[in-house]
Motif scaffolding. Structure first.
Motif, PDB file in Angstrom:
ATOM      1  N   PRO A   1      -1.286   8.719   4.839  1.00 28.91           N
ATOM      2  CA  PRO A   1      -0.162   7.790   4.653  1.00 28.91           C
ATOM      3  C   PRO A   1       1.041   8.100   5.528  1.00 28.91           C
ATOM      4  CG  PRO A   1      -1.042   8.480   2.544  1.00 28.91           C
ATOM      5  CD  PRO A   1      -1.710   9.331   3.584  1.00 28.91           C
ATOM      6  N   GLU A   2       1.378   9.374   5.699  1.00 31.33           N
ATOM      7  CA  GLU A   2       2.530   9.752   6.516  1.00 31.33           C
ATOM      8  C   GLU A   2       2.312   9.346   7.973  1.00 31.33           C
ATOM      9  OE1 GLU A   2       5.407  11.060   5.520  1.00 31.33           O
ATOM     10  OE2 GLU A   2       4.863  11.416   3.423  1.00 31.33           O
TER      11      GLU A   2
ATOM     12  N   ARG B   1      -7.418   5.410  -4.952  1.00 35.13           N
ATOM     13  CA  ARG B   1      -8.317   4.452  -5.637  1.00 35.13           C
ATOM     14  C   ARG B   1      -9.493   4.064  -4.762  1.00 35.13           C
ATOM     15  NH1 ARG B   1      -3.716   1.718  -5.685  1.00 35.13           N
ATOM     16  NH2 ARG B   1      -4.587   0.118  -4.340  1.00 35.13           N
ATOM     17  N   GLU B   2      -9.245   3.852  -3.485  1.00 35.42           N
ATOM     18  CA  GLU B   2     -10.249   3.337  -2.550  1.00 35.42           C
ATOM     19  C   GLU B   2     -10.863   4.521  -1.810  1.00 35.42           C
ATOM     20  OE1 GLU B   2      -8.292   0.327  -0.204  1.00 35.42           O
ATOM     21  OE2 GLU B   2      -8.054  -0.979  -1.948  1.00 35.42           O
ATOM     22  N   LEU B   3     -11.915   5.064  -2.389  1.00 37.93           N
ATOM     23  CA  LEU B   3     -12.522   6.301  -1.896  1.00 37.93           C
ATOM     24  C   LEU B   3     -13.464   6.029  -0.725  1.00 37.93           C
ATOM     25  CD1 LEU B   3     -13.269   7.719  -5.446  1.00 37.93           C
ATOM     26  CD2 LEU B   3     -11.251   8.149  -4.005  1.00 37.93           C
ATOM     27  N   ASP B   4     -13.524   6.974   0.205  1.00 34.11           N
ATOM     28  CA  ASP B   4     -14.364   6.868   1.413  1.00 34.11           C
ATOM     29  C   ASP B   4     -14.079   5.584   2.194  1.00 34.11           C
ATOM     30  OD1 ASP B   4     -15.669   9.350   1.100  1.00 34.11           O
ATOM     31  OD2 ASP B   4     -16.946   8.463  -0.444  1.00 34.11           O
ATOM     32  N   TYR B   5     -12.819   5.201   2.206  1.00 30.48           N
ATOM     33  CA  TYR B   5     -12.323   4.017   2.907  1.00 30.48           C
ATOM     34  C   TYR B   5     -12.660   4.103   4.393  1.00 30.48           C
ATOM     35  CZ  TYR B   5      -8.537   1.022   4.800  1.00 30.48           C
ATOM     36  OH  TYR B   5      -7.799   0.090   5.459  1.00 30.48           O
TER      37      TYR B   5
ATOM     38  N   ALA C   1      -1.359   5.800  -3.019  1.00 27.44           N
ATOM     39  CA  ALA C   1      -2.036   5.273  -4.208  1.00 27.44           C
ATOM     40  C   ALA C   1      -3.307   4.522  -3.828  1.00 27.44           C
ATOM     41  CB  ALA C   1      -1.089   4.364  -4.986  1.00 27.44           C
ATOM     42  N   LYS C   2      -3.244   3.761  -2.749  1.00 25.77           N
ATOM     43  CA  LYS C   2      -4.406   2.997  -2.279  1.00 25.77           C
ATOM     44  C   LYS C   2      -5.580   3.921  -2.024  1.00 25.77           C
ATOM     45  CE  LYS C   2      -5.776   0.275   1.809  1.00 25.77           C
ATOM     46  NZ  LYS C   2      -6.315  -0.907   1.133  1.00 25.77           N
ATOM     47  N   TRP C   3      -5.355   4.994  -1.275  1.00 27.91           N
ATOM     48  CA  TRP C   3      -6.469   5.863  -0.888  1.00 27.91           C
ATOM     49  C   TRP C   3      -6.870   6.844  -1.981  1.00 27.91           C
ATOM     50  CZ3 TRP C   3      -3.648   5.714   4.291  1.00 27.91           C
ATOM     51  CH2 TRP C   3      -4.072   4.588   5.015  1.00 27.91           C
TER      52      TRP C   3
ATOM     53  N   VAL D   1       4.492   4.667   2.368  1.00 28.99           N
ATOM     54  CA  VAL D   1       3.787   5.940   2.123  1.00 28.99           C
ATOM     55  C   VAL D   1       3.286   5.984   0.682  1.00 28.99           C
ATOM     56  CG1 VAL D   1       4.057   8.445   1.954  1.00 28.99           C
ATOM     57  CG2 VAL D   1       4.970   7.229   3.938  1.00 28.99           C
ATOM     58  N   ASP D   2       4.129   5.617  -0.264  1.00 27.08           N
ATOM     59  CA  ASP D   2       3.727   5.611  -1.675  1.00 27.08           C
ATOM     60  C   ASP D   2       2.558   4.653  -1.906  1.00 27.08           C
ATOM     61  OD1 ASP D   2       5.797   7.399  -2.216  1.00 27.08           O
ATOM     62  OD2 ASP D   2       7.132   5.842  -3.018  1.00 27.08           O
ATOM     63  N   PHE D   3       2.664   3.452  -1.337  1.00 24.85           N
ATOM     64  CA  PHE D   3       1.610   2.446  -1.489  1.00 24.85           C
ATOM     65  C   PHE D   3       0.287   2.970  -0.930  1.00 24.85           C
ATOM     66  CE2 PHE D   3      -0.924  -0.824   0.558  1.00 24.85           C
ATOM     67  CZ  PHE D   3      -1.201  -1.668  -0.503  1.00 24.85           C
TER      68      PHE D   3
END
Length: 152
Positions: free
Chosen positions: A31-32, A67-71, A63-65, A58-60
């Motif tokens: 995210p950073e 929940r969304e594993l192996d994106y 949290a996204k990654w 960054v916060d969004f």
């Protein structure tokens, strides 16, 4: 804030380069790192969420990654003008229960003269898929860069 080449006005080569750079960054799931491509006051619409500012991006993404594993993501240049780019994309991930998803979408991007994105609008639809239906397995191999991907 460091400039992010390529810079507008875009042509077909620089717009495609910008899209590939975004794909590469998002596939790091950092995210950073991803947020550095956006202005401090960047405005997003992502699905039904409205996000403003790099810190909230960054916060969004954090949290996204979670929940969304192996994106894993693919982006494709759709159109461009001087300081705007339209992209279509697909990504695959699974949730904590093991369900795989393919998400389809379109993004509209607007850039500052120093190459940072000041505006991002994303429309996204999700489709549950079986693990054996996956077609995106990690970052795009060098040999596949610039290739189109299927609509569905």
């Amino acid at each position: 804030m460091a400039p992010r080449p390529p810079f507008p006005p875009f042509d077909a080569v620089t717009a495609a380069r910008k899209v590939q750079a975004a794909e590469d960054a998002w596939n790091t799931r950092d995210p950073e790192r991803v947020a550095l491509a956006y202005t401090e006051d960047s405005v997003w619409r992502n699905r039904d969420q409205h996000i403003e500012g790099r810190a909230r991006i960054v916060d969004f993404l954090s949290a996204k990654w979670q929940r969304e594993l192996d994106y894993a993501l693919r982006k494709e240049l759709w159109a461009f003008t001087d300081d705007r780019i339209a992209v279509r994309f697909q990504y695959e991930c699974h949730d904590s229960a093991g369900q795989w998803w393919r998400s389809y979408g379109n993004e509209l991007w607007e850039f500052t003269e120093d190459g940072l994105m000041r505006r991002r609008e994303a429309s996204i639809n999700d489709l549950p898929i079986a693990a054996d239906e996956r077609r995106i397995h990690g970052p795009r191999p060098e040999a596949d860069r610039g290739t189109r991907f299927p609509i569905f």
